[in-house]
Design a protein around this motif. Structure first.
Motif, short mmCIF file in Angstrom:
data_model
loop_
_atom_site.label_atom_id
_atom_site.label_comp_id
_atom_site.label_asym_id
_atom_site.label_seq_id
_atom_site.Cartn_x
_atom_site.Cartn_y
_atom_site.Cartn_z
N SER A 281 0.85 -1.12 0.07
CA SER A 281 0.16 0.02 -0.09
C SER A 281 0.94 1.39 0.05
O SER A 281 0.56 2.15 -0.68
CB SER A 281 -1.03 0.03 1.11
N LEU B 3 -0.83 4.21 -1.49
CA LEU B 3 -2.45 4.12 -1.15
C LEU B 3 -2.39 4.57 0.32
O LEU B 3 -3.67 4.17 0.95
CB LEU B 3 -2.89 2.67 -1.36
N THR B 4 -1.52 4.81 1.07
CA THR B 4 -1.52 5.21 2.33
C THR B 4 -1.74 6.67 2.80
O THR B 4 -1.61 7.34 3.72
CB THR B 4 -0.24 4.88 3.23
N GLN B 5 -2.09 7.44 1.49
CA GLN B 5 -2.65 8.84 1.47
C GLN B 5 -3.77 9.19 0.94
O GLN B 5 -4.08 8.18 -0.17
CB GLN B 5 -1.28 9.77 0.92
N ASP B 6 -4.34 10.31 0.50
CA ASP B 6 -5.50 10.48 -0.04
C ASP B 6 -5.19 10.92 -1.43
O ASP B 6 -4.37 11.93 -1.63
CB ASP B 6 -6.28 11.56 0.73
N TRP B 7 -6.04 10.43 -2.33
CA TRP B 7 -5.72 10.64 -3.95
C TRP B 7 -7.23 11.28 -4.46
O TRP B 7 -7.94 10.47 -4.65
CB TRP B 7 -5.28 9.32 -4.71
N ARG C 199 -9.47 1.93 -0.99
CA ARG C 199 -8.11 1.94 -1.65
C ARG C 199 -7.64 3.19 -1.55
O ARG C 199 -6.53 3.10 -2.41
CB ARG C 199 -8.34 1.11 -3.15
N GLY C 200 -7.96 3.87 -0.86
CA GLY C 200 -7.29 5.46 -0.97
C GLY C 200 -7.51 6.32 -1.98
O GLY C 200 -6.86 7.13 -2.24
#
Length: 258
Positions: free
Chosen positions: A85, A90-94, A117-118
């Motif tokens: 991730s 994927l450990t941050q906001d997209w 999934r972010g």
């Protein structure tokens, strides 16, 4: 929480091959399933089978992440979920914007897998004035005249194009001009983009045509096997086998075999 506009994943700078990057989501999906079943560890063979790759390739891919597992134990599922991730960002906001809210765009907006999934659907955009203000998946559709402002106001990182083919390139150019450098294209056309812009294309009709090719080949092979054994043609084989029709010189095949 960090946003995708200012933080990019480090996979390329760390020299992870693109083919490996393309397989990481497959591993993550398989690992997530294991995690949901509270499975603590998994062998490379088990994980490779779940992801649809061979175990040697999986071990090579994980070596780029610095993860080698433990002999006789395997890989720690939760740690691998976190590690992959992180590599995929994927450990941050997209924040994502979807342009083109027809049937496909609306279906994408309603897809629940984005948030888990972010990815956050920040805005829905359409060129039809009658769509403006209508809620889709709880998000009001906005008019395409405001595309650039919407992207700026929401710090959008990724653009999803779900427009008809003829509108896709102009929309793509506006997205790029507004600062978008990653585009997921569902429109049935090839987009032209400048260097530094990544485009992933999803063409459902092409995938179906490829499946049709394989179905035809399997039907032809089945017909050949049945003919060699003296059995009646298999169901569906008529689509691949030559059809005999009467011609001026007698029986001639209407379709020549490849």
């Amino acid at each position: 929480m960090a946003t995708g506009r200012t933080h990019r994943p480090a996979t390329r700078s760390r020299g992870i091959p693109e083919a490996t990057v393309a397989r990481l989501p497959l591993y993550l999906r398989a690992l997530t399933g294991l995690s949901e079943r509270s499975v603590p560890t998994v062998s490379s063979e088990e994980l490779a089978a779940a992801a649809g790759v061979n175990s040697a390739k999986l071990r090579k891919d994980f070596s780029y992440l610095g993860s080698y597992g433990t002999r006789g134990v395997g890989y720690d599922v939760e740690y691998l979920v976190y590690q992959i991730s992180r590599e995929l960002g994927l450990t941050q906001d997209w924040p994502v914007v979807i342009v083109g809210i027809g049937n496909l765009g609306a279906a994408l907006a309603n897809y629940g897998g984005f948030a888990s999934r972010g990815f956050r659907v920040a805005a829905l955009i359409d060129a039809d004035p009658e769509m403006a203000g209508k809620p889709v998946a709880g998000i009001p559709v906005q008019h395409s005249d405001d595309l650039e402002k919407i992207i700026s106001d929401n710090g959008v990182s990724i653009g999803v194009i779900a427009t008809p083919a003829g509108a896709a390139q102009p929309v793509c150019e506006r997205l790029v001009a507004a600062g978008i450098t990653s585009i997921l294209n569902f429109a049935p056309t090839v987009l032209s983009v400048p260097d530094g812009v990544d485009v992933r294309k999803v063409d459902l009709s092409i995938e179906l045509q490829i499946l049709a090719f394989h179905e035809q080949r399997k039907a032809g092979e089945g017909a050949a096997t049945a003919a060699a054994a003296g059995a009646p043609p298999l169901r569906g084989a008529a689509h691949a086998a030559p059809i005999e029709r009467k011609g001026p010189d007698g029986d001639v095949p209407a379709v020549m075999p490849a």
